[in-house]
Design a protein around this motif. Structure first.
Motif, PDB file in Angstrom:
ATOM      1  N   LYS A   1      47.293  46.455  44.725  1.00 37.56           N
ATOM      2  CA  LYS A   1      46.430  45.328  44.338  1.00 37.56           C
ATOM      3  C   LYS A   1      47.311  44.406  43.515  1.00 37.56           C
ATOM      4  O   LYS A   1      47.786  44.792  42.434  1.00 37.56           O
ATOM      5  N   LEU A   2      47.569  43.233  44.049  1.00 36.51           N
ATOM      6  CA  LEU A   2      48.489  42.291  43.414  1.00 36.51           C
ATOM      7  C   LEU A   2      47.737  41.363  42.468  1.00 36.51           C
ATOM      8  O   LEU A   2      46.748  40.736  42.859  1.00 36.51           O
ATOM      9  N   LEU A   3      48.203  41.274  41.241  1.00 36.43           N
ATOM     10  CA  LEU A   3      47.598  40.347  40.289  1.00 36.43           C
ATOM     11  C   LEU A   3      48.345  39.021  40.375  1.00 36.43           C
ATOM     12  O   LEU A   3      49.586  38.990  40.350  1.00 36.43           O
ATOM     13  N   VAL A   4      47.584  37.960  40.520  1.00 37.97           N
ATOM     14  CA  VAL A   4      48.171  36.643  40.758  1.00 37.97           C
ATOM     15  C   VAL A   4      47.523  35.585  39.873  1.00 37.97           C
ATOM     16  O   VAL A   4      46.379  35.735  39.454  1.00 37.97           O
ATOM     17  N   SER A   5      48.263  34.514  39.618  1.00 40.74           N
ATOM     18  CA  SER A   5      47.749  33.453  38.752  1.00 40.74           C
ATOM     19  C   SER A   5      46.722  32.579  39.475  1.00 40.74           C
ATOM     20  O   SER A   5      45.925  31.907  38.830  1.00 40.74           O
ATOM     21  N   ASP A   6      46.724  32.605  40.801  1.00 39.05           N
ATOM     22  CA  ASP A   6      45.795  31.783  41.580  1.00 39.05           C
ATOM     23  C   ASP A   6      45.360  32.562  42.812  1.00 39.05           C
ATOM     24  O   ASP A   6      46.042  32.558  43.833  1.00 39.05           O
ATOM     25  N   ALA A   7      44.229  33.223  42.693  1.00 32.40           N
ATOM     26  CA  ALA A   7      43.789  34.115  43.764  1.00 32.40           C
ATOM     27  C   ALA A   7      43.459  33.379  45.060  1.00 32.40           C
ATOM     28  O   ALA A   7      43.726  33.875  46.150  1.00 32.40           O
ATOM     29  N   GLU A   8      42.860  32.220  44.953  1.00 28.81           N
ATOM     30  CA  GLU A   8      42.507  31.469  46.170  1.00 28.81           C
ATOM     31  C   GLU A   8      43.765  31.076  46.940  1.00 28.81           C
ATOM     32  O   GLU A   8      43.836  31.223  48.157  1.00 28.81           O
TER      33      GLU A   8
ATOM     34  N   THR B   1      43.799  39.363  57.559  1.00 28.77           N
ATOM     35  CA  THR B   1      42.380  39.017  57.659  1.00 28.77           C
ATOM     36  C   THR B   1      41.725  39.285  56.314  1.00 28.77           C
ATOM     37  O   THR B   1      41.920  40.357  55.741  1.00 28.77           O
ATOM     38  N   LEU B   2      40.962  38.327  55.819  1.00 32.34           N
ATOM     39  CA  LEU B   2      40.238  38.533  54.565  1.00 32.34           C
ATOM     40  C   LEU B   2      38.974  39.321  54.856  1.00 32.34           C
ATOM     41  O   LEU B   2      38.109  38.877  55.609  1.00 32.34           O
ATOM     42  N   ASP B   3      38.869  40.504  54.284  1.00 36.43           N
ATOM     43  CA  ASP B   3      37.714  41.365  54.534  1.00 36.43           C
ATOM     44  C   ASP B   3      36.670  41.286  53.439  1.00 36.43           C
ATOM     45  O   ASP B   3      35.487  41.520  53.668  1.00 36.43           O
ATOM     46  N   LEU B   4      37.127  41.022  52.237  1.00 33.18           N
ATOM     47  CA  LEU B   4      36.226  41.105  51.088  1.00 33.18           C
ATOM     48  C   LEU B   4      36.735  40.168  50.010  1.00 33.18           C
ATOM     49  O   LEU B   4      37.928  40.108  49.749  1.00 33.18           O
ATOM     50  N   ARG B   5      35.824  39.430  49.418  1.00 37.26           N
ATOM     51  CA  ARG B   5      36.177  38.519  48.340  1.00 37.26           C
ATOM     52  C   ARG B   5      35.041  38.557  47.329  1.00 37.26           C
ATOM     53  O   ARG B   5      33.899  38.259  47.660  1.00 37.26           O
ATOM     54  N   VAL B   6      35.362  38.989  46.115  1.00 40.03           N
ATOM     55  CA  VAL B   6      34.344  39.107  45.073  1.00 40.03           C
ATOM     56  C   VAL B   6      34.737  38.196  43.925  1.00 40.03           C
ATOM     57  O   VAL B   6      35.836  38.302  43.386  1.00 40.03           O
ATOM     58  N   ALA B   7      33.843  37.275  43.579  1.00 34.26           N
ATOM     59  CA  ALA B   7      34.131  36.353  42.482  1.00 34.26           C
ATOM     60  C   ALA B   7      33.015  36.410  41.452  1.00 34.26           C
ATOM     61  O   ALA B   7      31.877  36.731  41.772  1.00 34.26           O
TER      62      ALA B   7
ATOM     63  N   GLY C   1      33.550  31.767  39.450  1.00 39.98           N
ATOM     64  CA  GLY C   1      34.301  31.618  40.687  1.00 39.98           C
ATOM     65  C   GLY C   1      35.672  32.280  40.654  1.00 39.98           C
ATOM     66  O   GLY C   1      36.477  32.104  41.558  1.00 39.98           O
ATOM     67  N   VAL C   2      35.928  33.067  39.604  1.00 39.15           N
ATOM     68  CA  VAL C   2      37.219  33.752  39.506  1.00 39.15           C
ATOM     69  C   VAL C   2      37.185  35.006  40.378  1.00 39.15           C
ATOM     70  O   VAL C   2      36.299  35.849  40.234  1.00 39.15           O
ATOM     71  N   VAL C   3      38.147  35.080  41.275  1.00 37.52           N
ATOM     72  CA  VAL C   3      38.212  36.216  42.189  1.00 37.52           C
ATOM     73  C   VAL C   3      38.722  37.440  41.456  1.00 37.52           C
ATOM     74  O   VAL C   3      39.889  37.497  41.061  1.00 37.52           O
ATOM     75  N   ASN C   4      37.853  38.433  41.261  1.00 36.82           N
ATOM     76  CA  ASN C   4      38.341  39.647  40.605  1.00 36.82           C
ATOM     77  C   ASN C   4      38.628  40.777  41.594  1.00 36.82           C
ATOM     78  O   ASN C   4      39.122  41.834  41.210  1.00 36.82           O
ATOM     79  N   HIS C   5      38.315  40.538  42.850  1.00 40.20           N
ATOM     80  CA  HIS C   5      38.711  41.507  43.869  1.00 40.20           C
ATOM     81  C   HIS C   5      38.664  40.872  45.244  1.00 40.20           C
ATOM     82  O   HIS C   5      37.644  40.280  45.619  1.00 40.20           O
ATOM     83  N   ALA C   6      39.764  40.982  45.953  1.00 34.82           N
ATOM     84  CA  ALA C   6      39.782  40.541  47.344  1.00 34.82           C
ATOM     85  C   ALA C   6      40.565  41.582  48.126  1.00 34.82           C
ATOM     86  O   ALA C   6      41.505  42.186  47.601  1.00 34.82           O
ATOM     87  N   GLU C   7      40.143  41.830  49.340  1.00 39.39           N
ATOM     88  CA  GLU C   7      40.851  42.780  50.205  1.00 39.39           C
ATOM     89  C   GLU C   7      41.180  42.122  51.528  1.00 39.39           C
ATOM     90  O   GLU C   7      40.312  41.511  52.175  1.00 39.39           O
ATOM     91  N   LEU C   8      42.431  42.249  51.898  1.00 40.54           N
ATOM     92  CA  LEU C   8      42.890  41.728  53.173  1.00 40.54           C
ATOM     93  C   LEU C   8      43.409  42.886  54.004  1.00 40.54           C
ATOM     94  O   LEU C   8      43.871  43.899  53.471  1.00 40.54           O
ATOM     95  N   THR C   9      43.307  42.717  55.309  1.00 43.55           N
ATOM     96  CA  THR C   9      43.859  43.715  56.206  1.00 43.55           C
ATOM     97  C   THR C   9      45.090  43.131  56.883  1.00 43.55           C
ATOM     98  O   THR C   9      45.047  42.014  57.402  1.00 43.55           O
ATOM     99  N   VAL C  10      46.175  43.904  56.834  1.00 47.53           N
ATOM    100  CA  VAL C  10      47.407  43.521  57.513  1.00 47.53           C
ATOM    101  C   VAL C  10      47.637  44.612  58.551  1.00 47.53           C
ATOM    102  O   VAL C  10      48.049  45.719  58.208  1.00 47.53           O
ATOM    103  N   GLY C  11      47.285  44.310  59.801  1.00 49.41           N
ATOM    104  CA  GLY C  11      47.298  45.370  60.812  1.00 49.41           C
ATOM    105  C   GLY C  11      46.236  46.383  60.414  1.00 49.41           C
ATOM    106  O   GLY C  11      45.059  46.048  60.310  1.00 49.41           O
TER     107      GLY C  11
ATOM    108  N   LEU D   1      44.016  41.989  46.048  1.00 50.79           N
ATOM    109  CA  LEU D   1      44.546  41.094  45.034  1.00 50.79           C
ATOM    110  C   LEU D   1      43.425  40.644  44.107  1.00 50.79           C
ATOM    111  O   LEU D   1      42.250  40.822  44.406  1.00 50.79           O
ATOM    112  N   ALA D   2      43.807  40.091  42.973  1.00 49.65           N
ATOM    113  CA  ALA D   2      42.832  39.556  42.035  1.00 49.65           C
ATOM    114  C   ALA D   2      43.513  38.541  41.130  1.00 49.65           C
ATOM    115  O   ALA D   2      44.735  38.564  40.953  1.00 49.65           O
ATOM    116  N   GLN D   3      42.709  37.674  40.574  1.00 56.11           N
ATOM    117  CA  GLN D   3      43.190  36.722  39.579  1.00 56.11           C
ATOM    118  C   GLN D   3      43.537  37.490  38.312  1.00 56.11           C
ATOM    119  O   GLN D   3      42.787  38.366  37.887  1.00 56.11           O
ATOM    120  N   SER D   4      44.686  37.171  37.718  1.00 61.64           N
ATOM    121  CA  SER D   4      45.073  37.851  36.495  1.00 61.64           C
ATOM    122  C   SER D   4      44.105  37.490  35.359  1.00 61.64           C
ATOM    123  O   SER D   4      43.617  36.358  35.289  1.00 61.64           O
TER     124      SER D   4
END
Lengths: 133, 133
Positions: B8-15, B28-34, B38-48, B54-57
């Protein structure tokens, strides 16, 4: 088979880390590559069907461990059958419980552990019915 | 299905990060929780078949992005069909090529990329026969 995407943790002591992760996560060591000085520059462990890689930090290569960097911006999420038990085992092996394992409103039982090498883990599992919040 | 172990990568700009990773890795974005702000505290993507979260720091939560920490002690390894192409696309989208994608003596074609959020990636694939070393 190595998965399409997996984390490679840089650690100050790769041998101790291999030992810790195999015990803490019931991981299997699949690959260990060391140089002539015995420094592990690549190791791969399997946790269930997932891959966890690690290596000894080497400053000259830009491979910095958490202490050198000053922390970690990555949370390694481990989905386990019994998060309380996994976290307790990690603590027993030298980790620090940062956030207790509790039922969370978003439907998981989770907490955070900092392992002995400074890496941050979210230990996660199913809710425990009627369990401690 | 979320894998047993994923970063889970913490980033300065989740969007911006969601946008970058979906384009760079064909994720593919599977899940986005804000939250309410509107601050994204959890997002899940599928790579294959792999999961990348990831989440906003959030400093107060001990969620620090690479700039706040001072770097990263985790290399996210992505096994892709065409590492040269993936790395080029990441650079085109704002990443920095730290170590060129080349055939390596240990049998992989690999290099290192630092994404626009400061996270470190090993972009890896099969050797390219007769390719640039």
């Amino acid at each position: 088979m190595t998965s399409e995407l997996h984390p490679k943790l840089l650690v100050s002591d790769a041998e101790a880390a291999i030992d810790f992760y195999t015990k803490a996560l019931d991981a299997t060591l699949d690959l260990r590559v060391a140089d002539e000085q015995g420094v592990v520059n690549h190791a791969e462990l399997t946790v269930g069907s997932a891959t966890l890689a690690l290596a000894q930090s080497v400053k000259e290569w830009g491979w910095n461990d958490p202490d050198s960097v000053g922390g970690s911006p990555v949370l390694i999420t481990a989905n386990v059958p019994d998060p309380d038990s996994t976290a307790a085992r990690m603590v027993q092996l030298g980790a620090e419980l940062v956030i207790p394992i509790e039922n969370r409103p978003y439907g998981k039982r989770q907490g955070r552990v900092q392992d002995p090498f400074g890496h941050l883990w979210v230990i996660s599992g199913d809710l425990r019915p009627g369990g401690r919040e």
